[in-house]
Scaffold this motif. Structure first.
Motif, mmCIF file in Angstrom:
data_model
loop_
_atom_site.group_PDB
_atom_site.id
_atom_site.type_symbol
_atom_site.label_atom_id
_atom_site.label_comp_id
_atom_site.label_asym_id
_atom_site.label_seq_id
_atom_site.Cartn_x
_atom_site.Cartn_y
_atom_site.Cartn_z
ATOM 1 N N GLN A 129 0.692 -1.260 0.048
ATOM 2 C CA GLN A 129 -0.055 -0.184 -0.141
ATOM 3 C C GLN A 129 0.854 1.342 0.118
ATOM 4 O O GLN A 129 1.990 1.255 0.617
ATOM 5 C CB GLN A 129 -0.953 0.062 1.257
ATOM 6 N N ASP A 171 -11.718 -2.656 -8.427
ATOM 7 C CA ASP A 171 -12.360 -1.409 -7.927
ATOM 8 C C ASP A 171 -11.950 -1.250 -6.378
ATOM 9 O O ASP A 171 -11.685 -2.198 -5.444
ATOM 10 C CB ASP A 171 -13.717 -1.525 -7.942
ATOM 11 N N ALA A 172 -12.045 0.142 -5.908
ATOM 12 C CA ALA A 172 -11.695 0.368 -4.691
ATOM 13 C C ALA A 172 -12.924 0.730 -4.036
ATOM 14 O O ALA A 172 -14.034 0.731 -4.769
ATOM 15 C CB ALA A 172 -10.784 1.473 -4.442
ATOM 16 N N GLU A 173 -12.901 0.894 -2.669
ATOM 17 C CA GLU A 173 -13.936 1.187 -1.896
ATOM 18 C C GLU A 173 -14.283 2.560 -1.309
ATOM 19 O O GLU A 173 -15.267 3.269 -0.974
ATOM 20 C CB GLU A 173 -14.166 0.164 -0.529
ATOM 21 N N HIS A 200 -16.572 7.122 1.519
ATOM 22 C CA HIS A 200 -16.249 5.522 1.497
ATOM 23 C C HIS A 200 -17.520 5.116 1.383
ATOM 24 O O HIS A 200 -18.873 5.957 0.986
ATOM 25 C CB HIS A 200 -15.802 5.591 2.928
ATOM 26 N N HIS A 201 -17.564 3.688 1.243
ATOM 27 C CA HIS A 201 -18.490 2.818 0.952
ATOM 28 C C HIS A 201 -19.122 3.374 -0.393
ATOM 29 O O HIS A 201 -20.274 3.704 -0.511
ATOM 30 C CB HIS A 201 -19.529 2.985 1.955
ATOM 31 N N ARG A 211 -18.307 2.249 -4.771
ATOM 32 C CA ARG A 211 -17.806 1.452 -5.997
ATOM 33 C C ARG A 211 -16.682 2.347 -6.666
ATOM 34 O O ARG A 211 -17.175 3.121 -7.527
ATOM 35 C CB ARG A 211 -18.760 0.735 -6.850
ATOM 36 N N GLY A 234 -8.228 2.932 -1.701
ATOM 37 C CA GLY A 234 -8.251 1.563 -0.931
ATOM 38 C C GLY A 234 -9.472 1.042 -0.437
ATOM 39 O O GLY A 234 -10.516 1.499 -0.872
ATOM 40 N N THR A 235 -9.424 0.238 0.730
ATOM 41 C CA THR A 235 -10.613 -0.321 1.086
ATOM 42 C C THR A 235 -11.308 0.708 2.081
ATOM 43 O O THR A 235 -10.571 1.912 2.661
ATOM 44 C CB THR A 235 -10.410 -1.591 1.860
ATOM 45 N N ASN A 236 -12.446 0.588 2.568
ATOM 46 C CA ASN A 236 -12.933 1.625 3.651
ATOM 47 C C ASN A 236 -11.967 1.600 4.891
ATOM 48 O O ASN A 236 -11.723 2.572 5.311
ATOM 49 C CB ASN A 236 -14.358 1.114 3.802
ATOM 50 N N GLU A 238 -9.021 0.727 5.339
ATOM 51 C CA GLU A 238 -7.536 1.506 5.004
ATOM 52 C C GLU A 238 -8.060 3.013 5.057
ATOM 53 O O GLU A 238 -6.811 3.861 5.752
ATOM 54 C CB GLU A 238 -7.047 0.915 3.643
#
Length: 592
Positions: free
Chosen positions: A25, A50-52, A38-39, A41, A66-68, A70
């Motif tokens: 990362q 795809d990231a979040e 966040h949350h 697509r 990145g992810t929610n 992160e």
């Protein structure tokens, strides 16, 4: 022989390594970001998953993708944190998409002079044949006959500017000349007939004189004046000759008026999710176009590409965070609509003509050598309008004659439209030379509204028509695709273009899959301008230019109309909203 056995032998070790070693990362930002979404697509246009969530720093660039978990971990006390699922059917389950903003690679923000008295709406007939000569004359006659309400005289004062939009019927009629307009408009009015496609203009005699064009005006490279048997120009202007004329006709407007037209264009474009326009000014010298674009204070970014109206015009580069100037465009031919696209075979509906190539081989090669003498980069980039197959072959021949792949591979020469780039030999040559192709989705649906027949099916025999407007096969052959709407004066929806690109009504087999089309409209267009390291995808360190569409375009099986009618809920440039329909606005508003 394949290496299948060797690969299968090491596959378990690769999987074990991936399971034990998390994907690297980017380092966390030293300063908490100003904005986190966040949350959602997040389509990054990088080719990866795809990231979040995304985070935007105070510098207007992506601080994290990145992810929610992160991204949310980076929030500080002053970070505005927005849950994009708050308005979804199930909060916590993403239903909103984040996309990079569209990079509209081919536009003309200014298409007319605000003082023009426009007599008809081309939307009523494009891309059909349009009004006949007699109908155009009737439009002018009716306008000139109008009287003041008190009956004290003509409504239009002498010197008024009158414009009728025309199509093939008028532009290909040998009798549709300055003399035909003079017979109605006389000596006291400035009358003009303009082709709806932006190619082909017929000016009355007073109009020609007003703009300094003599009866024996010499041609200029990249364009021509149609002439009668005596050598006198007929009033029909094509390509560079038309551009030179428009420098007068449109350019008589003030900087403020032209900036106003640009601002109106851009204000609508951001509602379609456009973050940058790559613009080709039709009515201003390059230096003025750059100045006016800055004056307009657009809500989006703009790249101003030079469209010379004379050989001596300077195409001076310019660079700022919101306005760039680079690249030079030339016209190798016209379009098939006015039968000026330069083709190897005669037009089916006019077998006496194969169109017109605007350059000799020597002229085109000379221009290419001038550009090659400059360092490679956006400043020396060449953009060539080439629609006919003969014009496209001539461009590729000139590239090979001036150094071939060794000279051109990294210079990203752009072919604008590439409508008839279909021969296997030319496609292979274009790929080897590193050619970029700029296509327009709305060009894929040219059907005559009167009889329902595809416009190009009228122009060309069946074996040619079925090969026109390739897209997917060009991508498969390794050509670089980018997309633009070709809006002239008024923006065209990029979502409509997206819907057409992913369905290709005339050739469904040439349609692009949705994700490939999204990349071409974003990162592909940025790459075509040497800007992929600045914008065009959602990556840490790049400009945070993104949009939230009203429809989840990543959803499988989405109807054509759903994509075509979509807009942007919100459009952000450098992490700041430049358009917001209010549906996603957080409590208290977006923090600037």
């Amino acid at each position: 022989m394949t290496k299948r056995f060797a690969f299968s032998a090491v596959l378990p070790f690769l999987l074990l390594s991936q399971a034990c070693t998390p994907e690297p990362q980017p380092p966390a930002p030293a300063v908490a970001p100003k904005l986190i979404l966040h949350h959602a697509r997040v389509f990054t246009a990088t080719g990866g998953a795809d990231a979040e969530a995304v985070a935007v720093g105070a510098d207007g660039k992506y601080a994290a993708v990145g992810t929610n978990a992160e991204v949310l971990a980076l929030a500080g006390p002053d970070t505005q944190v927005v849950d994009m699922s708050a308005t979804c059917p199930t909060p916590g389950v993403a239903c909103k998409v984040l996309l990079p903003t569209w990079d509209d690679a081919h536009t003309h923000m200014v298409g007319f002079n605000p003082s023009d008295g426009i007599l008809n709406d081309p939307a009523a007939f494009l891309p059909g044949d349009g009004p006949t000569l007699e109908q155009v004359q009737a439009l002018f006659r009716q306008a000139l006959a109008a009287q003041k309400p008190d009956g004290s005289g003509p409504l239009l004062p002498k010197g008024s500017r009158l414009v009728a939009y025309v199509g093939t019927s008028f532009l290909t009629d040998a009798a549709a000349t300055r003399d035909a307009l003079d017979s109605v408009c006389g000596e006291d009015y400035l009358c003009l007939a303009r082709g709806w496609s932006g190619h082909g203009t017929v000016a009355a005699s007073p109009t020609l004189t007003h703009c300094g064009l003599s009866d024996t005006q010499p041609d200029i490279p990249g364009g021509y004046y149609e002439r009668d048997a005596s050598g006198r120009i007929t009033g029909k202007l094509h390509e560079a000759a038309e551009i030179r004329f428009l420098r007068c006709w449109i350019g008589e407007a003030s900087d403020e008026q032209l900036a106003g037209l640009m601002k109106a264009y851009a204000t609508t474009a951001v509602k379609y999710g456009v973050g940058r326009v790559q613009d080709m000014s039709l009515g201003m010298e390059h230096a003025r176009a750059v100045r006016v674009t800055q004056l307009a204070q657009l809500p989006l970014r703009a790249r101003v590409m030079c469209l010379p109206g004379s050989e001596g015009e300077a195409c001076t580069p310019f660079d700022s965070p919101t306005v760039q100037a680079s690249g030079t465009k030339r016209f190798a031919d016209g379009t098939p609509f006015e039968r000026a696209g330069c083709t190897s075979r005669p037009y089916q509906d006019a077998p006496w003509t194969s169109g017109h190539c605007n350059w000799t081989d020597a002229e085109l090669e000379s221009f290419f050598r001038q550009q090659l003498a400059q360092p490679a980069g956006p400043e020396s980039q060449v953009l060539v309008h080439a629609m006919g197959d003969k014009a496209l072959t001539q461009v590729l021949d000139a590239m090979e004659a001036t150094g071939g792949a060794a000279a051109w591979k990294g210079r990203r020469l752009r072919v604008e439209h590439g409508t008839m780039l279909y021969s296997a030999n030319d496609v292979a040559r274009a790929s080897a030379l590193g050619v970029y192709v700029s296509q327009q989705g709305n060009h894929l649906a040219f059907v005559d509204p009167v009889d329902g027949v595809p416009s190009y099916a009228k122009r060309f025999e069946g074996d040619i028509f079925v090969q026109m407007d390739p897209i997917r096969s060009l991508a498969t052959a390794g050509l670089h695709l980018n997309f633009g709407t070709d809006g002239v004066g008024f923006p065209i929806s990029s979502y409509l273009d997206l819907a057409l690109t992913t369905t290709h009504p005339m050739r469904p087999g040439e349609a692009l899959p949705m994700r490939e089309a999204l990349v071409a409209y974003t990162r592909g267009s940025a790459e075509s301008a040497f800007d992929e390291d600045k914008r065009g995808s959602i990556q840490v360190g790049l400009d945070a230019d993104f949009q939230v569409p009203t429809v989840d375009v990543l959803q499988e099986g989405l109807p054509f109309t759903a994509v075509a009618s979509a807009m942007a809920h919100a459009t952000f440039i450098a992490g700041k909203p430049v358009w917001d329909d209010g549906s996603l606005t957080p409590e208290g508003g977006w923090r600037q």
